[in-house]
Design a protein around this motif. Structure first.
Motif, PDB file in Angstrom:
ATOM      1  N   ASN A   1     133.587  27.623 -51.899  1.00  0.00           N
ATOM      2  CA  ASN A   1     134.211  26.868 -52.994  1.00  0.00           C
ATOM      3  C   ASN A   1     135.673  26.562 -52.695  1.00  0.00           C
ATOM      4  O   ASN A   1     136.170  25.472 -53.012  1.00  0.00           O
ATOM      5  N   THR A   2     136.363  27.506 -52.074  1.00  0.00           N
ATOM      6  CA  THR A   2     137.770  27.278 -51.743  1.00  0.00           C
ATOM      7  C   THR A   2     137.907  26.241 -50.635  1.00  0.00           C
ATOM      8  O   THR A   2     138.769  25.355 -50.698  1.00  0.00           O
TER       9      THR A   2
ATOM     10  N   PHE B   1     142.658  43.643 -48.967  1.00  0.00           N
ATOM     11  CA  PHE B   1     143.756  44.043 -49.845  1.00  0.00           C
ATOM     12  C   PHE B   1     145.125  43.919 -49.194  1.00  0.00           C
ATOM     13  O   PHE B   1     146.138  43.952 -49.904  1.00  0.00           O
ATOM     14  N   SER B   2     145.201  43.768 -47.880  1.00  0.00           N
ATOM     15  CA  SER B   2     146.505  43.545 -47.252  1.00  0.00           C
ATOM     16  C   SER B   2     147.092  42.197 -47.683  1.00  0.00           C
ATOM     17  O   SER B   2     148.290  41.967 -47.521  1.00  0.00           O
ATOM     18  N   GLU B   3     146.261  41.317 -48.255  1.00  0.00           N
ATOM     19  CA  GLU B   3     146.713  39.997 -48.691  1.00  0.00           C
ATOM     20  C   GLU B   3     146.777  39.886 -50.212  1.00  0.00           C
ATOM     21  O   GLU B   3     146.854  38.788 -50.762  1.00  0.00           O
ATOM     22  N   GLU B   4     146.793  41.019 -50.869  1.00  0.00           N
ATOM     23  CA  GLU B   4     146.721  41.063 -52.331  1.00  0.00           C
ATOM     24  C   GLU B   4     147.805  40.236 -53.011  1.00  0.00           C
ATOM     25  O   GLU B   4     147.555  39.556 -54.003  1.00  0.00           O
ATOM     26  N   LYS B   5     149.010  40.270 -52.477  1.00  0.00           N
ATOM     27  CA  LYS B   5     150.147  39.616 -53.132  1.00  0.00           C
ATOM     28  C   LYS B   5     150.490  38.258 -52.509  1.00  0.00           C
ATOM     29  O   LYS B   5     151.502  37.657 -52.865  1.00  0.00           O
ATOM     30  N   GLU B   6     149.680  37.785 -51.576  1.00  0.00           N
ATOM     31  CA  GLU B   6     149.980  36.535 -50.894  1.00  0.00           C
ATOM     32  C   GLU B   6     149.361  35.334 -51.605  1.00  0.00           C
ATOM     33  O   GLU B   6     148.225  35.395 -52.053  1.00  0.00           O
ATOM     34  N   ASP B   7     150.133  34.241 -51.687  1.00  0.00           N
ATOM     35  CA  ASP B   7     149.567  32.976 -52.147  1.00  0.00           C
ATOM     36  C   ASP B   7     148.696  32.402 -51.039  1.00  0.00           C
ATOM     37  O   ASP B   7     148.990  32.549 -49.853  1.00  0.00           O
ATOM     38  N   LYS B   8     147.639  31.727 -51.434  1.00  0.00           N
ATOM     39  CA  LYS B   8     146.734  31.092 -50.480  1.00  0.00           C
ATOM     40  C   LYS B   8     146.758  29.578 -50.692  1.00  0.00           C
ATOM     41  O   LYS B   8     146.908  29.105 -51.816  1.00  0.00           O
ATOM     42  N   GLY B   9     146.578  28.831 -49.597  1.00  0.00           N
ATOM     43  CA  GLY B   9     146.612  27.388 -49.741  1.00  0.00           C
ATOM     44  C   GLY B   9     146.549  26.657 -48.415  1.00  0.00           C
ATOM     45  O   GLY B   9     146.158  27.214 -47.391  1.00  0.00           O
ATOM     46  N   TYR B  10     146.966  25.414 -48.439  1.00  0.00           N
ATOM     47  CA  TYR B  10     146.988  24.544 -47.263  1.00  0.00           C
ATOM     48  C   TYR B  10     148.253  23.710 -47.329  1.00  0.00           C
ATOM     49  O   TYR B  10     149.037  23.798 -48.294  1.00  0.00           O
ATOM     50  N   VAL B  11     148.482  22.889 -46.309  1.00  0.00           N
ATOM     51  CA  VAL B  11     149.708  22.087 -46.232  1.00  0.00           C
ATOM     52  C   VAL B  11     149.355  20.614 -46.123  1.00  0.00           C
ATOM     53  O   VAL B  11     148.459  20.235 -45.350  1.00  0.00           O
TER      54      VAL B  11
ATOM     55  N   LEU C   1     146.163  27.356 -53.655  1.00  0.00           N
ATOM     56  CA  LEU C   1     144.785  27.332 -54.114  1.00  0.00           C
ATOM     57  C   LEU C   1     144.563  28.466 -55.106  1.00  0.00           C
ATOM     58  O   LEU C   1     145.130  29.553 -54.968  1.00  0.00           O
ATOM     59  N   SER C   2     143.734  28.203 -56.100  1.00  0.00           N
ATOM     60  CA  SER C   2     143.356  29.245 -57.050  1.00  0.00           C
ATOM     61  C   SER C   2     142.206  30.032 -56.440  1.00  0.00           C
ATOM     62  O   SER C   2     141.104  29.514 -56.267  1.00  0.00           O
ATOM     63  N   VAL C   3     142.465  31.296 -56.096  1.00  0.00           N
ATOM     64  CA  VAL C   3     141.458  32.126 -55.425  1.00  0.00           C
ATOM     65  C   VAL C   3     141.266  33.421 -56.215  1.00  0.00           C
ATOM     66  O   VAL C   3     142.058  33.754 -57.095  1.00  0.00           O
ATOM     67  N   ARG C   4     140.209  34.118 -55.870  1.00  0.00           N
ATOM     68  CA  ARG C   4     139.899  35.350 -56.595  1.00  0.00           C
ATOM     69  C   ARG C   4     140.997  36.394 -56.378  1.00  0.00           C
ATOM     70  O   ARG C   4     141.375  36.688 -55.249  1.00  0.00           O
ATOM     71  N   PRO C   5     141.490  37.004 -57.469  1.00  0.00           N
ATOM     72  CA  PRO C   5     142.568  37.993 -57.318  1.00  0.00           C
ATOM     73  C   PRO C   5     142.066  39.340 -56.810  1.00  0.00           C
ATOM     74  O   PRO C   5     140.923  39.724 -57.050  1.00  0.00           O
TER      75      PRO C   5
END
Length: 407
Positions: free
Chosen positions: A36-37, A257-267, A283-287
């Motif tokens: 979906n992402t 969980f090492s990416e727990e606080k990271e924003d996800k997306g593209y450029v 991107l809105s991803v599962r927290p």
């Protein structure tokens, strides 16, 4: 002006242990999350529309993903073929065979002659015709020691000396590509690599001894209008002068969980010769949520634990609960109440830890018998190493990834 979408590190098929089977589809919910992402990225490419898509490597967790995972990936990228958007697929470290002989998971697109698809599994310059003009892309796939060096070359050398030797071998190869560039065309360097000024997460531990670190000075050449990178899962721009921008878009989904606080997306990029504008698109991803509680001094450990859970937003999140307690407090914890309090989460794990003890008693709920679980053993070790406190969480996540991969 040429419009480009730059994404990387899809890792489709990762994190199944953080999901569950969707009874309606029979598919793990984490695979559905990743699909979906990725679909959101492809949607943007088509509706914009863009002239070119650049993928910075690591399509899957390894070079031989299951057929249904390959199909899920191909179904999305096929949409770009249908609307004639050219695409460059770069080979990352996870796309390669363990022997380092090419990107098995991506080279199939070249073998099949997929229209408009370029597979970057070697250092090579590709001149690509888009609807708004030509662009040249130098592909720099993940390079291991064995790519540029033989065993006698490295005998007796330290890791730092090997790294320096690798850079000395890479420089003339890259320079040869640069000399062949058309000075009138906009130029992109597309690389899957560890740059020396990047902020690393678990990638540092997972790739140790398998690749090498490339100095930023090798990437910030005036001939490059944009440097598109992959491998590091945290979005960052390594060259704040933007001359040229050196961009990791990061991964599009949280892998662990090492990416727990990271924003996800593209450029998104607008490019012409000597001019570039770029924008990170979240991107809105599962927290992911970590709830960590020390109950060792609590008068009522059960209430303290339930209150800590209640103070977090856990609905549809992937949650790990870590609580510390003394051995004599074990009987004061009602496990059924804890499970009920976490029911709104998409998936959760519970990890009790005993304070001030190296040997741990049997914890039946977690399936731990007389032997110590490797993660628990590592956790206990790290608790007693103050010098490793800052990287302890990343080391635990890297260890969990390695164990999951080898199950």
């Amino acid at each position: 002006m040429i419009k480009i979408l730059h994404l990387s590190d899809i890792h489709m098929g990762s994190g199944f242990s953080h999901g569950r089977i969707n009874p309606a589809t029979g598919i793990n919910t984490r695979l559905e999350d990743f699909v979906n992402t990725l679909a959101k990225c492809i949607d943007r490419a088509i509706t914009e529309p863009v002239d070119l898509v650049l993928f910075g490597g690591d399509a899957f967790p390894d070079a031989t993903p299951p057929p249904y995972v390959q199909q899920a990936f191909a179904n999305q990228f096929r949409r770009l073929v249908d609307v004639n958007i050219p695409t460059v697929l770069l080979v990352g470290n996870h796309d390669q065979h363990s022997q380092g002989q090419g990107g098995a998971s991506l080279c199939i697109y070249r073998t099949l002659g997929v229209p408009g698809f370029v597979v970057g599994d070697s250092i090579e310059t590709h001149k690509i015709q888009t609807d708004n003009g030509r662009v040249q892309v130098i592909t720099l796939p993940w390079l291991t020691n064995s790519t540029l060096l033989s065993r006698p070359d490295t005998e007796g050398l330290t890791l730092a000396e090997v790294n320096q030797l690798l850079i000395s071998r890479l420089e003339p190869i890259l320079e040869a590509e640069i000399r062949q560039l058309d000075p009138n065309l906009p130029t992109v360097l597309l690389g899957h690599l560890m740059a020396d000024q990047a902020r690393f997460g678990a990638e540092r531990f997972l790739a140790v001894g398998k690749g090498f670190t490339i100095p930023l000075s090798l990437l910030t050449r005036p001939c490059f209008d944009y440097v598109a990178l992959g491998h590091i899962h945290q979005h960052q721009n390594l060259n704040h002068s933007n001359d040229p921008p050196v961009i990791y878009p990061g991964s599009i989904e949280r892998v662990d969980f090492s990416e727990e606080k990271e924003d996800k997306g593209y450029v998104m990029i607008e490019l012409s010769k000597g001019h570039v504008q770029w924008e990170f698109c979240p991107l809105s991803v599962r927290p992911f949520r970590t709830i960590e509680v020390n109950l060792a001094e609590a008068d009522d450990p059960q209430s303290t634990l339930l209150n800590a859970i209640g103070n977090e937003i856990i609905k549809n999140a992937i949650v790990r609960l870590i609580y510390k307690l003394r051995s004599e407090q074990l009987d004061l914890i009602d496990n059924s109440a804890i499970h009920e309090s976490l029911r709104a989460a998409h998936h959760y794990t519970i990890r009790p830890e005993l304070v001030s003890q190296l040997a741990r008693p049997r914890l039946p709920e977690l399936g731990i018998g007389n032997s110590i679980d490797p993660i628990d053993a590592l956790s206990t070790y790290l608790e007693n190493r103050q010098d490793l406190r800052d990287i302890a969480a990343d080391m635990l996540e890297a260890a969990e990834c390695l164990l999951e991969k080898n199950r």
